[in-house]
Write a protein that holds these residues in place. Structure first.
Motif, short mmCIF file in Angstrom:
data_model
loop_
_atom_site.label_atom_id
_atom_site.label_comp_id
_atom_site.label_asym_id
_atom_site.label_seq_id
_atom_site.Cartn_x
_atom_site.Cartn_y
_atom_site.Cartn_z
N LYS A 1 -4.88 -7.38 -12.99
CA LYS A 1 -4.05 -8.49 -13.47
C LYS A 1 -4.98 -9.64 -13.78
CE LYS A 1 0.33 -7.87 -10.93
NZ LYS A 1 1.20 -8.50 -9.90
N TRP A 2 -4.56 -10.51 -14.64
CA TRP A 2 -5.41 -11.65 -14.99
C TRP A 2 -5.68 -12.56 -13.79
CZ3 TRP A 2 -3.32 -13.50 -20.43
CH2 TRP A 2 -3.76 -12.58 -21.39
N ASN A 3 -4.75 -12.65 -12.83
CA ASN A 3 -5.02 -13.50 -11.68
C ASN A 3 -6.11 -12.93 -10.77
OD1 ASN A 3 -2.48 -11.82 -11.25
ND2 ASN A 3 -2.96 -12.33 -9.14
N GLY A 4 -6.60 -11.72 -11.09
CA GLY A 4 -7.79 -11.22 -10.40
C GLY A 4 -9.01 -12.07 -10.72
N LEU A 5 -8.93 -12.85 -11.80
CA LEU A 5 -10.02 -13.76 -12.16
C LEU A 5 -10.20 -14.87 -11.14
CD1 LEU A 5 -9.39 -14.13 -15.99
CD2 LEU A 5 -11.38 -13.07 -14.92
N TRP A 6 -9.19 -15.11 -10.30
CA TRP A 6 -9.33 -16.19 -9.31
C TRP A 6 -10.48 -15.92 -8.34
CZ3 TRP A 6 -7.01 -18.12 -12.81
CH2 TRP A 6 -5.66 -18.24 -13.03
N PHE A 7 -10.76 -14.64 -8.04
CA PHE A 7 -11.89 -14.32 -7.16
C PHE A 7 -13.21 -14.70 -7.84
CE2 PHE A 7 -8.61 -11.56 -5.40
CZ PHE A 7 -8.80 -11.74 -4.04
N SER B 1 0.81 -1.21 0.00
CA SER B 1 0.00 0.00 0.00
C SER B 1 0.85 1.27 0.00
CB SER B 1 -0.92 0.02 1.23
OG SER B 1 -1.78 -1.09 1.25
N ARG B 2 2.11 1.17 0.40
CA ARG B 2 2.94 2.36 0.53
C ARG B 2 3.69 2.71 -0.75
NH1 ARG B 2 4.53 4.65 5.20
NH2 ARG B 2 6.72 4.75 4.51
N TYR B 3 3.52 1.91 -1.78
CA TYR B 3 4.22 2.17 -3.04
C TYR B 3 3.25 2.07 -4.21
CZ TYR B 3 8.18 1.73 0.06
OH TYR B 3 9.04 1.92 1.11
N ALA B 4 3.66 2.62 -5.34
CA ALA B 4 2.78 2.65 -6.52
C ALA B 4 2.80 1.29 -7.21
CB ALA B 4 3.24 3.76 -7.47
N LEU B 5 2.18 0.32 -6.57
CA LEU B 5 2.09 -1.05 -7.07
C LEU B 5 0.61 -1.39 -7.29
CD1 LEU B 5 4.73 -2.54 -4.61
CD2 LEU B 5 5.11 -1.74 -6.95
N ASN B 6 0.33 -2.60 -7.76
CA ASN B 6 -1.06 -2.86 -8.18
C ASN B 6 -1.79 -3.96 -7.42
OD1 ASN B 6 0.31 -5.07 -9.17
ND2 ASN B 6 -0.16 -4.69 -11.32
N ASN B 7 -1.11 -4.69 -6.54
CA ASN B 7 -1.76 -5.86 -5.95
C ASN B 7 -2.88 -5.53 -4.98
OD1 ASN B 7 -0.08 -8.12 -7.08
ND2 ASN B 7 1.54 -6.91 -6.15
N ILE B 8 -2.80 -4.38 -4.32
CA ILE B 8 -3.88 -4.03 -3.39
C ILE B 8 -5.19 -3.79 -4.14
CG2 ILE B 8 -2.39 -3.10 -1.58
CD1 ILE B 8 -3.21 -0.29 -2.66
N TYR B 9 -5.12 -3.26 -5.35
CA TYR B 9 -6.33 -3.03 -6.13
C TYR B 9 -6.95 -4.37 -6.56
CZ TYR B 9 -4.58 1.75 -6.33
OH TYR B 9 -4.12 2.99 -6.00
N LEU B 10 -6.11 -5.30 -6.96
CA LEU B 10 -6.59 -6.62 -7.36
C LEU B 10 -7.37 -7.27 -6.22
CD1 LEU B 10 -4.61 -9.30 -9.29
CD2 LEU B 10 -5.65 -9.91 -7.12
#
Length: 504
Positions: free
Chosen positions: A197-203, A148-157
């Protein structure tokens, strides 16, 4: 009656104050010295730069769907006009920006994840302590804090995926326009997660699986699963019905809309700004390009020193060093680093993308216990049905599985944990610990359920176990805080936090 109402109101106030405290803790830790490293940290070299490329209209190739970069770009556009957070600037993203500009929106978004996880917990089983413990555990996870402290994308996924599931569960308890609104929001959440990301499809995959499970149980029970639920309840604290089993109330159109049509539309629409800037390759060619790009990436230390195997993630054997630098007061000041502590001879600044060790290890044990409970219940259910089949019809009683809301919740947790983990078995490219973040949410929920159950147990030993685990998780969060926030450490202070050789 008035006394009970007063107690209920006091309980509500305490719960909301507790959740606000969790949010405040998350918010403070994410924004504290957000600009302390004046550089691009880890994959900020891609996401912050790509986000700025959208703003400067610079064509580029993106190896992931573009939604997270749009969000970071919005943060940059707003952040450049804010009157604070400008203590340092750099041009590494392609424009003169402060680290605050490309990080603040991630920090704000990540602060809400504990609340959303708490809301999901409460939706599954409406118990305030369960929801609070789940939110607290996620707030004490180091990997969510670092991401959350850096400009990354996993928290949005993760956030969009959880919201998709939360809204689909809320929809089955609503009617009319409210149900349709919640179904649309669920579809948007699933589509947005895949557009990160495509692995967001896992949800979405996990939601399909649990829906199939709910229909299978209803079919086996002769369509009586929703109307004739067993009154057996393992605990008086747990209600007999669950939103998971109510998923079968959704008709074909509602399922198709929320779990297929809207996610596809949202995913497709998210590509429009990117394709407007980069008209070639086109939409379908881009999907092929992304797939072939990731297929070309091999695995192993020669590709990246922090590649890890999917089966090592539950034990957190190989975290990632996002930033590491040593400094000394005898050397020239480094513009990337914050001021050094006075009197320090050699100082280490280390940002480790590592979860809370005790939270992850206990969560793995909790999931094993969940699997054991479910397997035992299935075996008992199967054996009971076999015995009942040889009895007379008058003696037969409907044996329902799962008979309680907590069994449905446990089935939901294990199915979604598996749905977010097992697809990685087929992935041949280099993968990282942060790919387990979706799974870790369901692990934390499983642990929170056990801890909540133990805290209300009449057995002193179990109550003590629940309290001990909670304090260990909070204590571990504090102990490893320096490598989450990149605080200055001496060589010895750094070494005592590297418990496993594979962490280095």
């Amino acid at each position: 009656m008035k006394i009970k109402k007063k107690q209920f109101n006091q309980s509500n106030v305490i719960f909301y104050l507790g959740m606000f405290a969790v949010f405040l803790l998350s918010l403070t830790l994410r924004f504290w010295q957000l600009e302390r490293f004046n550089t691009l940290v880890f994959d900020e070299v891609y996401y912050a730069k790509f986000a700025n490329d959208y703003l400067t209209r610079t064509p580029f190739f993106n190896a992931h769907p573009p939604l997270s970069q749009y969000i970071i770009a919005i943060g940059i556009a707003i952040g450049t006009h804010l009157p604070f957070g400008k203590t340092a600037v750099n041009s590494m993203a392609g424009s003169l920006l402060s680290p605050w500009d490309y990080r603040w929106l991630n920090a704000l978004t990540g602060s809400f994840i504990p609340l959303v996880v708490g809301a999901l917990a409460y939706q599954l089983v409406p118990r305030r302590t369960f929801a609070f413990i789940a939110a607290l555990f996620i707030a004490c996870d180091g990997l969510f804090l670092v991401e959350s402290r850096y400009a990354l994308n996993n928290i949005y996924l993760v956030l969009f995926g959880i919201l998709g599931q939360l809204f689909i569960f809320k929809s089955v308890e609503a009617e009319g326009k409210k149900r349709w609104l919640l179904l649309v929001l669920a579809g948007i959440g699933f589509g947005a997660s895949a557009a990160i990301k495509w692995n967001g499809l896992w949800f979405l995959f996990g939601t399909y699986l649990i829906l199939i499970c709910a229909w299978a149980v209803r079919f086996i029970q002769g369509n009586r699963g929703n109307e004739e639920q067993s009154r057996e309840v393992d605990s008086p604290l747990i209600p007999a019905e669950s939103p998971v089993q109510k998923l079968t109330q959704l008709n074909f159109i509602e399922v198709g809309l929320s779990l297929a049509v809207i996610p596809i539309l949202v995913y497709s629409i998210c590509w429009i700004p990117h394709l407007h800037l980069n008209p070639t390759p086109n939409f379908w060619q881009m999907q092929t390009e992304i797939l072939t790009y990731h297929e070309r990436i091999k695995s192993g230390p020669s590709v990246h020193p922090y590649c890890s195997t999917w089966y090592s993630w539950p034990l957190m054997l190989r975290p990632i060093v996002y930033f590491y630098k040593t400094a000394s007061n005898n050397a020239q000041p480094d513009p990337v680093l914050p001021p050094l502590p006075s009197g320090a001879t050699e100082t280490i600044f280390d940002v480790h993308a590592i979860g809370n060790p005790f939270l992850w290890w206990f969560s793995t044990l909790a999931l094993i216990l969940v699997a054991g409970v479910l397997i035992h219940r299935i075996v008992v259910w199967f054996q009971t049905r076999q015995v009942a089949s040889v009895d007379s019809l008058e003696q037969q009683q409907p044996i329902l599985f799962p008979p309680t809301a907590q069994m449905w919740m446990l089935l939901y947790l294990i199915v979604n944990w598996a749905a977010n983990l097992l697809p990685w078995m087929k992935v041949s490219r280099c993968v990282f610990l942060y790919h387990y973040m979706g799974c870790s949410v369901f692990g934390a929920l499983a642990l929170a359920w056990w801890v909540d159950r133990w805290l209300y147990s009449p057995q002193t030993r179990l109550r003590g176990m629940g309290v001990t685990i909670s304090f260990l998780i909070v204590g571990a969060f504090i102990f490893w805080m320096p490598i989450y926030l990149g605080l200055p450490l001496s060589q010895m202070e750094w070494k005592i936090r590297m418990w496993l050789p594979s962490w280095v």
